[in-house]
Write a protein that holds these residues in place. Structure first.
Motif, PDB file in Angstrom:
ATOM      1  N   MET A   1       0.819  -1.196   0.000  1.00  0.00           N
ATOM      2  CA  MET A   1       0.000   0.000   0.000  1.00  0.00           C
ATOM      3  C   MET A   1       0.862   1.259   0.000  1.00  0.00           C
ATOM      4  SD  MET A   1      -3.048   0.957  -0.089  1.00  0.00           S
ATOM      5  CE  MET A   1      -4.183   2.198   0.323  1.00  0.00           C
ATOM      6  N   ALA A   2       1.976   1.223   0.740  1.00  0.00           N
ATOM      7  CA  ALA A   2       2.850   2.392   0.819  1.00  0.00           C
ATOM      8  C   ALA A   2       3.487   2.694  -0.530  1.00  0.00           C
ATOM      9  CB  ALA A   2       3.931   2.173   1.866  1.00  0.00           C
ATOM     10  N   VAL A   3       3.787   1.656  -1.287  1.00  0.00           N
ATOM     11  CA  VAL A   3       4.380   1.866  -2.612  1.00  0.00           C
ATOM     12  C   VAL A   3       3.379   2.561  -3.531  1.00  0.00           C
ATOM     13  CG1 VAL A   3       5.327   0.700  -4.627  1.00  0.00           C
ATOM     14  CG2 VAL A   3       5.970  -0.068  -2.351  1.00  0.00           C
ATOM     15  N   TRP A   4       2.126   2.130  -3.481  1.00  0.00           N
ATOM     16  CA  TRP A   4       1.100   2.780  -4.314  1.00  0.00           C
ATOM     17  C   TRP A   4       0.908   4.231  -3.883  1.00  0.00           C
ATOM     18  CZ3 TRP A   4      -0.662   1.252  -8.792  1.00  0.00           C
ATOM     19  CH2 TRP A   4      -0.588  -0.086  -9.125  1.00  0.00           C
ATOM     20  N   MET A   5       0.956   4.499  -2.580  1.00  0.00           N
ATOM     21  CA  MET A   5       0.797   5.863  -2.087  1.00  0.00           C
ATOM     22  C   MET A   5       2.000   6.734  -2.465  1.00  0.00           C
ATOM     23  SD  MET A   5      -2.162   5.935  -0.929  1.00  0.00           S
ATOM     24  CE  MET A   5      -2.158   7.569  -0.255  1.00  0.00           C
ATOM     25  N   GLY A   6       3.161   6.120  -2.660  1.00  0.00           N
ATOM     26  CA  GLY A   6       4.328   6.866  -3.108  1.00  0.00           C
ATOM     27  C   GLY A   6       4.306   7.142  -4.597  1.00  0.00           C
ATOM     28  N   HIS A   7       3.684   6.234  -5.364  1.00  0.00           N
ATOM     29  CA  HIS A   7       3.638   6.402  -6.814  1.00  0.00           C
ATOM     30  C   HIS A   7       2.451   7.262  -7.272  1.00  0.00           C
ATOM     31  CE1 HIS A   7       6.674   3.271  -6.903  1.00  0.00           C
ATOM     32  NE2 HIS A   7       6.881   3.589  -8.171  1.00  0.00           N
ATOM     33  N   ALA A  72       3.808  -2.618  -9.287  1.00  0.00           N
ATOM     34  CA  ALA A  72       3.732  -4.063  -9.527  1.00  0.00           C
ATOM     35  C   ALA A  72       5.125  -4.670  -9.630  1.00  0.00           C
ATOM     36  CB  ALA A  72       2.939  -4.337 -10.803  1.00  0.00           C
ATOM     37  N   TYR A  73       6.035  -3.948 -10.289  1.00  0.00           N
ATOM     38  CA  TYR A  73       7.400  -4.450 -10.419  1.00  0.00           C
ATOM     39  C   TYR A  73       8.099  -4.487  -9.068  1.00  0.00           C
ATOM     40  CZ  TYR A  73      12.224  -4.903 -11.842  1.00  0.00           C
ATOM     41  OH  TYR A  73      13.518  -5.341 -11.974  1.00  0.00           O
ATOM     42  N   LEU A  74       7.970  -3.425  -8.291  1.00  0.00           N
ATOM     43  CA  LEU A  74       8.613  -3.380  -6.984  1.00  0.00           C
ATOM     44  C   LEU A  74       8.041  -4.431  -6.049  1.00  0.00           C
ATOM     45  CD1 LEU A  74       8.960   0.447  -6.343  1.00  0.00           C
ATOM     46  CD2 LEU A  74      10.755  -1.171  -6.928  1.00  0.00           C
ATOM     47  N   GLY A  75       6.746  -4.696  -6.161  1.00  0.00           N
ATOM     48  CA  GLY A  75       6.135  -5.719  -5.314  1.00  0.00           C
ATOM     49  C   GLY A  75       6.687  -7.104  -5.578  1.00  0.00           C
ATOM     50  N   ALA A  76       7.096  -7.356  -6.809  1.00  0.00           N
ATOM     51  CA  ALA A  76       7.590  -8.684  -7.163  1.00  0.00           C
ATOM     52  C   ALA A  76       9.101  -8.816  -7.050  1.00  0.00           C
ATOM     53  CB  ALA A  76       7.161  -9.019  -8.592  1.00  0.00           C
ATOM     54  N   HIS A  77       9.843  -7.733  -7.195  1.00  0.00           N
ATOM     55  CA  HIS A  77      11.286  -7.865  -7.334  1.00  0.00           C
ATOM     56  C   HIS A  77      12.131  -7.080  -6.345  1.00  0.00           C
ATOM     57  CE1 HIS A  77      10.735  -9.992 -11.099  1.00  0.00           C
ATOM     58  NE2 HIS A  77       9.901  -9.038 -11.490  1.00  0.00           N
ATOM     59  N   ALA A  78      11.571  -6.215  -5.557  1.00  0.00           N
ATOM     60  CA  ALA A  78      12.385  -5.334  -4.722  1.00  0.00           C
ATOM     61  C   ALA A  78      12.229  -5.658  -3.245  1.00  0.00           C
ATOM     62  CB  ALA A  78      12.004  -3.888  -4.967  1.00  0.00           C
ATOM     63  N   ARG A  79      13.263  -5.328  -2.505  1.00  0.00           N
ATOM     64  CA  ARG A  79      13.212  -5.505  -1.053  1.00  0.00           C
ATOM     65  C   ARG A  79      12.897  -4.189  -0.358  1.00  0.00           C
ATOM     66  NH1 ARG A  79      18.521  -9.252  -0.431  1.00  0.00           N
ATOM     67  NH2 ARG A  79      17.634 -11.070  -1.457  1.00  0.00           N
ATOM     68  N   ALA A  80      13.652  -3.165  -0.657  1.00  0.00           N
ATOM     69  CA  ALA A  80      13.467  -1.849  -0.018  1.00  0.00           C
ATOM     70  C   ALA A  80      12.555  -1.002  -0.902  1.00  0.00           C
ATOM     71  CB  ALA A  80      14.812  -1.182   0.194  1.00  0.00           C
ATOM     72  N   ARG A  81      11.279  -1.314  -0.892  1.00  0.00           N
ATOM     73  CA  ARG A  81      10.338  -0.659  -1.802  1.00  0.00           C
ATOM     74  C   ARG A  81      10.188   0.826  -1.517  1.00  0.00           C
ATOM     75  NH1 ARG A  81       7.811  -5.508  -0.140  1.00  0.00           N
ATOM     76  NH2 ARG A  81       7.959  -7.067  -1.778  1.00  0.00           N
ATOM     77  N   GLY A  82      10.131   1.185  -0.252  1.00  0.00           N
ATOM     78  CA  GLY A  82       9.972   2.587   0.107  1.00  0.00           C
ATOM     79  C   GLY A  82      11.167   3.430  -0.309  1.00  0.00           C
ATOM     80  N   VAL A  83      12.351   2.881  -0.133  1.00  0.00           N
ATOM     81  CA  VAL A  83      13.569   3.598  -0.525  1.00  0.00           C
ATOM     82  C   VAL A  83      13.611   3.773  -2.035  1.00  0.00           C
ATOM     83  CG1 VAL A  83      16.089   3.483  -0.557  1.00  0.00           C
ATOM     84  CG2 VAL A  83      14.841   2.811   1.490  1.00  0.00           C
ATOM     85  N   GLN A  84      13.219   2.758  -2.777  1.00  0.00           N
ATOM     86  CA  GLN A  84      13.233   2.861  -4.232  1.00  0.00           C
ATOM     87  C   GLN A  84      12.160   3.825  -4.735  1.00  0.00           C
ATOM     88  OE1 GLN A  84      13.225  -1.094  -5.834  1.00  0.00           O
ATOM     89  NE2 GLN A  84      15.386  -1.382  -5.358  1.00  0.00           N
ATOM     90  N   THR A  85      11.035   3.883  -4.049  1.00  0.00           N
ATOM     91  CA  THR A  85      10.001   4.852  -4.421  1.00  0.00           C
ATOM     92  C   THR A  85      10.488   6.277  -4.165  1.00  0.00           C
ATOM     93  OG1 THR A  85       8.281   3.244  -3.910  1.00  0.00           O
ATOM     94  CG2 THR A  85       7.618   5.540  -4.000  1.00  0.00           C
ATOM     95  N   LEU A  86      11.139   6.500  -3.042  1.00  0.00           N
ATOM     96  CA  LEU A  86      11.717   7.807  -2.743  1.00  0.00           C
ATOM     97  C   LEU A  86      12.785   8.166  -3.773  1.00  0.00           C
ATOM     98  CD1 LEU A  86      12.067  10.259  -0.856  1.00  0.00           C
ATOM     99  CD2 LEU A  86      13.749   8.902   0.389  1.00  0.00           C
ATOM    100  N   ALA A  87      13.625   7.209  -4.124  1.00  0.00           N
ATOM    101  CA  ALA A  87      14.679   7.465  -5.113  1.00  0.00           C
ATOM    102  C   ALA A  87      14.089   7.813  -6.479  1.00  0.00           C
ATOM    103  CB  ALA A  87      15.589   6.244  -5.227  1.00  0.00           C
TER     104      ALA A  87
END
Length: 113
Positions: A1-7, A72-87
């Motif tokens: 949910m946090a990744v969607w809120m960041g995107h 969707a990509y971050l949910g399947a392949h990433a560990r630090a999703r919040g950091v990657q969304t911020l980046a």
């Protein structure tokens, strides 16, 4: 949910950037913003002319696609999703600042960011 809120804000800003770029490309406006003086030896500004509006449109369209596909990509392949969304948000913001730089100092600072 946090990744969607960041995107979501990324997508909204990308659409806003595209609309603004199209407005400038149609010739309706040429925005200019003088930034606060951070250095005593130089003033910084942001300006959007025809060339920078074209590149801002390209960046905005790519960012909109990344904001839709990214969660969707971050949910399947990433560990630090919040950091990657911020980046992603910082990277896109700096790319837009490079295109909108109105002078050499603003360009160099945005480029280094």
């Amino acid at each position: 949910m946090a990744v969607w809120m960041g995107h979501l804000p990324t997508f909204v800003c990308a659409v806003g950037g595209a609309v603004g770029a199209i407005t400038v490309l149609k010739g309706h406006a040429t925005p200019h913003l003088t930034l606060p003086q951070l250095f005593p030896f130089a003033r910084m500004s942001l300006t959007v002319d025809g060339l920078s509006a074209f590149f801002l449109l390209v960046i905005s369209l790519g960012t909109a696609a990344a904001a839709i596909y990214g969660p969707a990509y971050l949910g399947a392949h990433a560990r630090a999703r919040g950091v990657q969304t911020l980046a992603l948000n910082l990277f896109v913001g700096c790319m837009a600042l490079v295109c909108c730089a109105g002078d050499a100092l603003t360009f160099l600072l945005a480029w280094e960011a």
